[in-house]
Enzyme design. Structure first.
Site, PDB file in Angstrom:
ATOM      1  N   ILE A 497       2.417  -8.036  -4.289  1.00 50.01           N
ATOM      2  CA  ILE A 497       2.972  -7.474  -3.059  1.00 50.01           C
ATOM      3  C   ILE A 497       1.964  -6.544  -2.395  1.00 50.01           C
ATOM      4  O   ILE A 497       2.239  -6.004  -1.337  1.00 50.01           O
ATOM      5  CB  ILE A 497       4.297  -6.719  -3.305  1.00 50.01           C
ATOM      6  CG1 ILE A 497       4.158  -5.752  -4.478  1.00 50.01           C
ATOM      7  CG2 ILE A 497       5.447  -7.693  -3.535  1.00 50.01           C
ATOM      8  CD1 ILE A 497       5.377  -4.881  -4.702  1.00 50.01           C
ATOM      9  N   GLY A 498       0.833  -6.374  -3.005  1.00 48.21           N
ATOM     10  CA  GLY A 498      -0.171  -5.526  -2.382  1.00 48.21           C
ATOM     11  C   GLY A 498      -1.469  -5.580  -3.156  1.00 48.21           C
ATOM     12  O   GLY A 498      -1.471  -5.846  -4.351  1.00 48.21           O
ATOM     13  N   GLY A 501      -7.810  -0.832  -3.590  1.00 48.98           N
ATOM     14  CA  GLY A 501      -9.053  -0.569  -4.295  1.00 48.98           C
ATOM     15  C   GLY A 501      -8.834  -0.499  -5.792  1.00 48.98           C
ATOM     16  O   GLY A 501      -9.690  -0.871  -6.583  1.00 48.98           O
ATOM     17  N   PHE A 502      -7.671  -0.054  -6.189  1.00 49.30           N
ATOM     18  CA  PHE A 502      -7.354   0.112  -7.603  1.00 49.30           C
ATOM     19  C   PHE A 502      -7.086  -1.233  -8.267  1.00 49.30           C
ATOM     20  O   PHE A 502      -7.400  -1.433  -9.421  1.00 49.30           O
ATOM     21  CB  PHE A 502      -6.121   1.019  -7.699  1.00 49.30           C
ATOM     22  CG  PHE A 502      -5.670   1.325  -9.100  1.00 49.30           C
ATOM     23  CD1 PHE A 502      -6.268   2.353  -9.812  1.00 49.30           C
ATOM     24  CD2 PHE A 502      -4.641   0.612  -9.697  1.00 49.30           C
ATOM     25  CE1 PHE A 502      -5.848   2.653 -11.106  1.00 49.30           C
ATOM     26  CE2 PHE A 502      -4.227   0.906 -10.979  1.00 49.30           C
ATOM     27  CZ  PHE A 502      -4.833   1.933 -11.684  1.00 49.30           C
ATOM     28  N   GLY A 503      -6.494  -2.164  -7.528  1.00 48.88           N
ATOM     29  CA  GLY A 503      -6.163  -3.463  -8.112  1.00 48.88           C
ATOM     30  C   GLY A 503      -4.993  -4.069  -7.361  1.00 48.88           C
ATOM     31  O   GLY A 503      -4.749  -3.749  -6.201  1.00 48.88           O
ATOM     32  N   ASP A 615      -4.600  12.315  -0.267  1.00 51.56           N
ATOM     33  CA  ASP A 615      -4.715  10.993   0.347  1.00 51.56           C
ATOM     34  C   ASP A 615      -3.428  10.653   1.089  1.00 51.56           C
ATOM     35  O   ASP A 615      -2.841   9.588   0.903  1.00 51.56           O
ATOM     36  CB  ASP A 615      -5.062   9.947  -0.711  1.00 51.56           C
ATOM     37  CG  ASP A 615      -5.679   8.693  -0.099  1.00 51.56           C
ATOM     38  OD1 ASP A 615      -6.027   8.741   1.101  1.00 51.56           O
ATOM     39  OD2 ASP A 615      -5.807   7.681  -0.803  1.00 51.56           O
TER      40      ASP A 615
END
Ligand SMILES: *[C@@H]1O[C@H](CO)[C@@H](O)[C@H](O)[C@H]1NC(C)=O
Ligand SMILES: *[C@@H]1O[C@H](CO)[C@@H](O)[C@H](O)[C@H]1NC(C)=O
Ligand SMILES: *[C@@H]1O[C@H](CO)[C@@H](O)[C@H](O)[C@H]1NC(C)=O
Ligand SMILES: *[C@@H]1O[C@H](CO)[C@@H](O)[C@H](O)[C@H]1NC(C)=O
Ligand SMILES: *[C@@H]1O[C@H](CO)[C@@H](O)[C@H](O)[C@H]1NC(C)=O
Ligand SMILES: *[C@@H]1O[C@H](CO)[C@@H](O)[C@H](O)[C@H]1NC(C)=O
Ligand SMILES: *[C@@H]1O[C@H](CO)[C@@H](O)[C@H](O)[C@H]1NC(C)=O
Ligand SMILES: *[C@@H]1O[C@H](CO)[C@@H](O)[C@H](O)[C@H]1NC(C)=O
Ligand SMILES: *[C@@H]1O[C@H](CO)[C@@H](O)[C@H](O)[C@H]1NC(C)=O
Length: 833
Positions: A497-498, A501-503, A615
């Site tokens: 679903i997304g 940058g993290f994965g 962030d």
């Protein structure tokens, strides 16, 4: 005649008393894989084909053997057939009466031409507990019988079989109700001394069940079909003990243990301190030693029944477990309310890190008492089975009673031992998983592919996940990888679903039907590990309606996985622009901003030290099914300044377009940096466009600059989202934009706090909803400054965080930070899509 009748009635009563059998409310006896029913000691093990509704998935095969079985196994007829699972599968049992149940599993890896059962490695679990993980039968010629007792609290018991390599199997299953009083809620904790409370919700694995002084007692002689084995082989010094057996009727009195606690045979036999040695060495202990898993917690139940004394109050002795005194000068006559041949049992909790449980009875230290001691039965039950969905709150569940001062110590000890145990289990599993991925896989590995696993496992020495870095409360959130694989259908690409940058982020469903978002870390990202830890650290401490909550995490086999509550409606950003834009009304947008501001306010003020999100952006504000906004992604968060400091110095991180210019210049982080970013989010909400859009003309690229220009010119209406045209009341818009502009002030000191922003947003909402805000309560804002307004409206002070504008930065550092910012922005823009 009358007397005869009386005697008759008495006889019937006593016969009933002796032979009244426990009738379980739920009772399932299944001979898996068999096409016929099998009867053992009058118990019918039904073929599981006649229970077709029990099998939930068809990924199983029934196999049978013609090989010569070793008929010395108990119940060997159950081992002729087996059900083999080539994928995750389960049996489901409707439960009539919730409460404690026995679950018994029979395994025998017979040889079969098509399936190599001895190679099977698998796990067995219920909805709540992992009963067996990475289980393998010890060798091809040994049958394995496992017994668990579980308090079932739902109307269905599901037994999951999950192969780790190629297959799983089971030969027979028993599931039946146990008496409610079988396990009571409390037991004596030995180290430190205190009362352990909370056993009734626990699951146990029976490790040893011993009939002291006697022969093996088989299932047919036990009311709950248990097997009790003799103690001789566990005796430390056989000369120290003699075996006693009597035929005295055992008096099961009201309030004393029942036959279901232990049958007559157990109480009729005992191991007793030997008289032979008393002359040369009048005082000695009788000790039994049992091999157990290291670093586990055990419930140890000792059964006593004074079948050796001729009169009351003659037998006194001490009891020790692992060298700790469990009971001193135990007087069975008192404990059984002055009655011989009456059963009594005591429960103790022992933690062990030696891999052995040592139980001793020894002479009492009272004067003029003959050195003596007796033990009739012993049960050792392993307590800390890995819990699945209770992992997250397990530390709360183990309530420790209020008996002694050291009780809190007992709690933390038990929890930490439980964690240690989990760690060991996990480490084992880690190895297994690596093995699995190097060899044949049972499910397609869609994300990493087996190649990258093989590569990583080569240089894996020393870099395995370091559990030492998690606190106990965090460990309580740990999930086994297998549970996450199941929840996401092994990271099925269709569930993504997304991507950030993290994965990748996957949609998942846990066994208790909780919907979750599973964020799986990209193993290539080095910095990811730090953010991963930060997020766990932050979220395990923070709980708030407007913060996305962490349900668990997995740090196993190089995986970095975070599990969150599922946010049905996705990111705020996706509702504003892009491919799946929706029609959020102005009121809804204000409410979303208010929710997010509440979340941020909690971060800044809810803890001892302020937490700076770092962030804040529309992609990190998520919406649940009711459009309630929650702040997410704490990967970059930092705790704020100490009292005597006014800022945190740190490398600049954050997302391009949202970044506080002051932070950017001076690398000094305060809560006001979040306020700046929030101001940008407010503009996004108003204008519904990306914060940075490089395709636009120079003056339009940056939303904050562009909007500020229009506000200055007094032409804000020109740039607001066209969907809102004519739908925002002028006052509401003015209040909103004015607040956004304050947030975007050049210097942090000039920006409002989040709390001020919150009140202004609430006010803007009120202005929108109710055009008739009158001035009698001072709310009309003509000519009033933001500060005055807030003061009147909420009575909240404007915290003027005085930022030390002194000279702590040098040109070169600013320069180096600028370079970093570019790196960050590239990464973050990627994440933005
Ligand atoms: C064993 O398997 C064969 C077929 O493979 C079947 O005919 C037979 O009934 C099975 N026996 C049992 C006891 O299930
Ligand atoms: C086997 O046992 C089940 C349940 O007890 C029963 O319904 C079924 O009729 C039995 N089958 C045979 C062949 O006896
Ligand atoms: C199971 O195996 C034993 C020993 O091989 C044999 O005597 C018995 O008949 C078998 N039972 C069934 C139901 O096949
Ligand atoms: C079955 O698996 C075991 C364990 O992996 C192995 O030692 C054995 O050789 C295998 N047997 C066959 C017949 O493949
Ligand atoms: C199988 O394991 C049992 C118990 O662990 C052991 O007694 C037996 O000798 C083993 N047999 C073989 C063939 O290794
Ligand atoms: C089972 O657990 C529930 C709460 O988890 C408790 O209320 C109940 O008493 C327990 N039942 C037994 C038989 O221990
Ligand atoms: C168990 O029960 C059987 C008969 O049901 C009996 O012959 C045997 O002696 C009993 N004894 C023990 C110790 O289990
Ligand atoms: C009890 O002890 C007697 C001898 O003292 C022995 O003959 C008998 O078999 C024992 N019974 C059991 C069940 O061990
Ligand atoms: C029995 O064992 C306990 C615990 O190990 C010890 O403290 C005690 O001194 C022993 N008693 C005797 C008489 O050896």
């Amino acid at each position: 005649m009358g007397i005869r009748l009386l005697i008759f009635v008495f006889m019937i009563n006593s016969i009933q008393c002796i032979f009244s059998q426990f009738i379980p409310a739920d009772k399932y006896l299944i001979n898996c894989g068999s096409s016929t029913n099998t009867t053992i000691d009058n118990r019918v093990f039904a073929s599981d084909t006649s229970f077709s509704s029990i099998l939930s998935t068809p990924k199983d095969i029934s196999v049978n053997t013609t090989a010569n079985l070793i008929s010395s196994f108990d119940n060997s007829a159950l081992y002729n057939t087996s059900r083999v699972f080539v994928g995750p599968s389960s049996y489901s049992f409707p439960i009539k009466k919730i409460g404690r149940h026995y679950i018994r599993l029979y395994f025998f890896a017979f040889s079969h031409q098509a399936y190599n059962l001895s190679a099977a490695t698998f796990s067995v679990s219920t909805q709540n507990f992992v009963l067996l993980s990475n289980f393998q039968t010890p060798n091809a010629s040994t049958a394995v019988f496992k017994e668990f007792s579980v308090n079932i609290t739902s109307e269905k018991l599901i037994l999951y079989f999950e192969p780790l390599d190629s297959l799983a199997f089971i030969n027979a299953i028993e599931v039946f109700s146990a008496p409610d009083d079988l396990i009571t809620n409390t037991a004596k904790n030995l180290n430190p001394k205190g009362t352990y409370s909370g056993l009734s919700s626990n699951a146990f694995e029976t490790v040893y069940r011993i009939n002291m002084g006697g022969p093996k007692i088989t299932q047919k002689n036990d009311t709950l079909w248990r097997t009790w084995i003799p103690d001789a082989e566990f005796l430390f010094n056989t000369n120290s003990a003699t075996f006693v057996n009597v035929s005295t009727p055992i008096k099961y009195k009201k309030g004393s243990p029942t036959r279901e606690i232990a049958p007559d045979f157990v109480y009729n036999m005992a191991t007793k301190a030997s008289n032979l040695l008393t002359v040369s060495n009048p005082t000695f202990n009788v000790t039994w030693e049992f091999n157990v898993d290291k670093s586990s917690t055990y419930l140890i139940r000792m059964h006593f029944c004074d079948i050796v004394s001729n009169a009351l109050n003659l037998l006194y002795f001490n009891v020790y477990i692992n060298g700790y005194s469990a009971d001193q000068n135990l007087d069975l006559s008192i404990l059984t309310s002055k009655s011989l041949a009456t059963p009594y049992y005591a429960d103790y909790i022992a933690t062990d890190d030696l891999g052995k449980v040592r139980v001793s009875i020894g002479p009492s230290d009272m004067e003029n008492i003959k050195p003596d001691g007796i033990l009739n039965g012993l049960e050792i039950m392993k307590m800390n089975l890995n819990s699945i969905d209770e992992l997250k709150s397990s530390s709360k569940k183990h309530k420790i009673g209020v008996i002694s001062g050291t009780v809190i110590g007992a709690c933390s000890l038990i929890v930490s031992v439980a964690c240690l145990y989990m760690t060991i289990k996990k480490k084992k599993k880690e190895k297994k998983l690596l093995k699995k991925h190097n060899s044949r896989t049972w499910i397609p590995l869609s994300f990493f592919g087996s190649k990258s696993y093989a590569k990583r496992s080569k240089n894996s020495n020393g870099t395995s996940s370091s559990y030492g870095e998690y606190s106990n409360s965090q460990l309580a959130l740990q999930f086994p990888l297998i549970v996450i694989q199941e929840a996401t259908n092994n990271f099925d690409e269709s569930r993504v679903i997304g991507v950030g940058g993290f994965g990748k982020v996957y949609r998942g469903i846990l066994r208790d039907e909780t919907r979750v978002a599973v964020k799986r870390g990209n193993p290539k990202s080095q910095q990811g590990m730090k953010e991963f830890r930060t997020e766990i650290e932050m979220l395990s401490r923070l709980r708030h309606r407007h913060l996305v909550s962490l349900i668990g995490f997995c740090d196993e086999d190089k995986e970095m996985i975070l599990i969150y509550e599922f946010m049905e409606k996705g990111t705020l950003k996706s509702h504003l622009y892009g491919s799946s834009v929706t029609n959020l009304s102005w009121k809804q947008r204000l409410e979303i901003c208010i929710g997010a501001a509440k979340g941020l306010h909690y971060l800044h003020t809810g803890q001892q030290k302020a937490i700076i999100h770092r962030d804040v952006k529309s992609a990190n504000i998520l919406l649940d099914e009711n459009l309630i906004a929650k702040v997410s992604d704490f990967g970059l968060s930092k705790t704020g300044p100490e009292m005597d400091q006014t800022h945190v110095s740190t490398a600049v991180k954050g997302s391009f377009g949202y970044l506080d210019p002051e932070y950017f210049r001076r690398q000094q982080l305060t809560e006001k940096s979040d306020v700046y970013s929030f101001g940008v989010v407010m503009l996004e909400v108003l204008c519904a466009r990306p914060v940075i859009d490089p395709t636009l003309t120079r003056d339009m690229v940056n939303l904050a600059e562009w909007a500020t220009e229009y506000v200055k010119r007094g032409e804000l209406e020109k740039i607001i989202d066209h969907k809102l045209d004519g739908k925002i009341k002028a006052e509401s818009l003015r209040k909103f934009s004015e607040t956004a502009m304050k947030c975007l002030a050049e210097f942090g000191v000039d920006r409002p706090t989040v709390n001020d922003v919150l009140w202004n947003l609430e006010y803007a909402l009120q202005l929108q909803e109710d055009g008739e805000v009158s001035d009698h309560d001072g709310l009309e804002e003509n000519g009033k400054s933001l500060k005055e307004l807030v003061d009147v409206f909420g009575g909240n002070k404007l915290e003027d965080d005085l930022i030390d504008l002194s000279k702590t930065f040098s040109v070169s550092r600013v320069f180096s930070q600028l370079i970093k910012i570019e790196e960050v922005s590239i990464m973050k823009t990627e994440e933005g899509r």
